[in-house]
Design a protein around this motif. Structure first.
Motif, short mmCIF file in Angstrom:
data_model
loop_
_atom_site.label_atom_id
_atom_site.label_comp_id
_atom_site.label_asym_id
_atom_site.label_seq_id
_atom_site.Cartn_x
_atom_site.Cartn_y
_atom_site.Cartn_z
N TYR A 76 7.54 -6.06 -6.29
CA TYR A 76 6.12 -6.37 -6.30
C TYR A 76 5.31 -5.11 -6.12
O TYR A 76 5.71 -4.19 -5.40
N GLN A 77 4.16 -5.06 -6.76
CA GLN A 77 3.27 -3.92 -6.60
C GLN A 77 1.83 -4.39 -6.74
O GLN A 77 1.55 -5.46 -7.29
N VAL A 104 -6.19 12.14 -3.16
CA VAL A 104 -4.87 12.02 -2.58
C VAL A 104 -4.11 10.85 -3.21
O VAL A 104 -4.71 9.85 -3.63
N ARG A 105 -2.80 11.01 -3.28
CA ARG A 105 -1.91 9.97 -3.77
C ARG A 105 -0.77 9.84 -2.78
O ARG A 105 -0.18 10.84 -2.38
N PHE A 106 -0.46 8.60 -2.37
CA PHE A 106 0.58 8.34 -1.39
C PHE A 106 1.80 7.78 -2.11
O PHE A 106 1.69 6.86 -2.91
N MET A 107 2.98 8.31 -1.78
CA MET A 107 4.19 7.90 -2.49
C MET A 107 5.38 7.81 -1.54
O MET A 107 5.45 8.56 -0.55
N LEU A 164 0.84 -1.20 0.00
CA LEU A 164 0.00 0.00 0.00
C LEU A 164 0.87 1.25 0.00
O LEU A 164 0.49 2.30 -0.51
N ILE A 165 2.06 1.14 0.58
CA ILE A 165 2.96 2.28 0.69
C ILE A 165 3.70 2.50 -0.63
O ILE A 165 4.06 3.61 -0.98
N GLY A 201 4.63 4.13 10.30
CA GLY A 201 4.29 5.49 10.72
C GLY A 201 3.55 6.22 9.62
O GLY A 201 2.56 6.93 9.88
N PHE A 202 3.99 6.05 8.37
CA PHE A 202 3.31 6.70 7.25
C PHE A 202 1.96 6.05 7.00
O PHE A 202 1.01 6.73 6.59
#
Length: 216
Positions: A81-82, A157-160, A33-34, A119-120
């Motif tokens: 992997y993704q 939102v987009r997390f990267m 997910l991160i 944490g993220f």
């Protein structure tokens, strides 16, 4: 899938658990997910899992189209992997589960393992969809030595992984503090007063970000 658990029930929840209900599987998905990750990176962030079990769980997720293995740019032999589009559908329910689970964290749990990625993840789980800013900006979170970014574009939102040199807001702290804030063990203001968190950015960006995270 011979040898795999099957609840034998004509139910969507049971069918989903046939794929992700085995021990460690949700935590493997958590890592992705991160962002995309290599096998060794996941081993490092999953203390207690053995390489054979991780390989088996990854193989199952690939076979069901939840994740895929891709080549690593600049490394002809490496692969990472993704999540696939099917795997991405787990993001909302898993973040909801993480948000729900944080209420059960206790002080003694801080003796366990903690990683920058977790944490993220706590930050991701705090996002309130109807409070996402309508302006386009980005927030960088420096969790320990690892940078992560939340981009807000068009009300989504987009997390990267990684830093954003043009970030409108930079928040720096350690993984433990981010998880504690997400679990409502401490407030950001307590962390600021104790010198455990540092915030750099305009007052407007701070207000928009903290509102989105349910902290204002």
């Amino acid at each position: 899938m011979a040898g795999k658990r099957d609840y034998g029930q004509f139910c969507g929840l049971a069918a989903g658990l046939n794929i992700v209900g085995e021990r460690w599987t949700f935590l493997i998905v958590r890592e992705l997910l991160i962002g995309p990750a290599r096998f060794n990176e996941m081993i490092d962030n999953l203390p207690g899992i053995g390489p054979n079990l991780l390989a088996e769980r990854l193989r199952t997720l690939v076979e069901h189209g939840v994740i895929e293995a891709r080549s690593v740019p600049g490394d002809g032999r490496g692969k990472q992997y993704q999540l696939t589009l099917v795997g991405e559908q787990l993001r909302a329910p898993m973040l909801s589960l993480a948000r729900w689970g944080m209420q059960f964290l206790e002080g003694d749990d801080r003796n366990g393992a903690v990683r920058a990625e977790w944490g993220f993840l706590a930050v991701q789980a705090m996002v309130i969809e109807d409070r996402i800013p309508t302006v386009d900006e980005s927030y960088e979170f420096r969790v320990g030595d690892a940078p992560f970014t939340i981009q807000v574009r068009g009300g989504a939102v987009r997390f990267m992984r990684g830093e954003d040199p043009d970030a409108d807001l930079v928040i720096t702290s350690d993984p433990d503090t981010f998880v504690q804030i997400g679990a409502r063990m401490i407030t950001p203001f307590d962390a600021l007063a104790a010198g455990e968190i540092k915030i750099e950015g305009s007052a407007d960006a701070i207000q928009r970000c903290t509102r989105m995270l349910g902290l204002s």
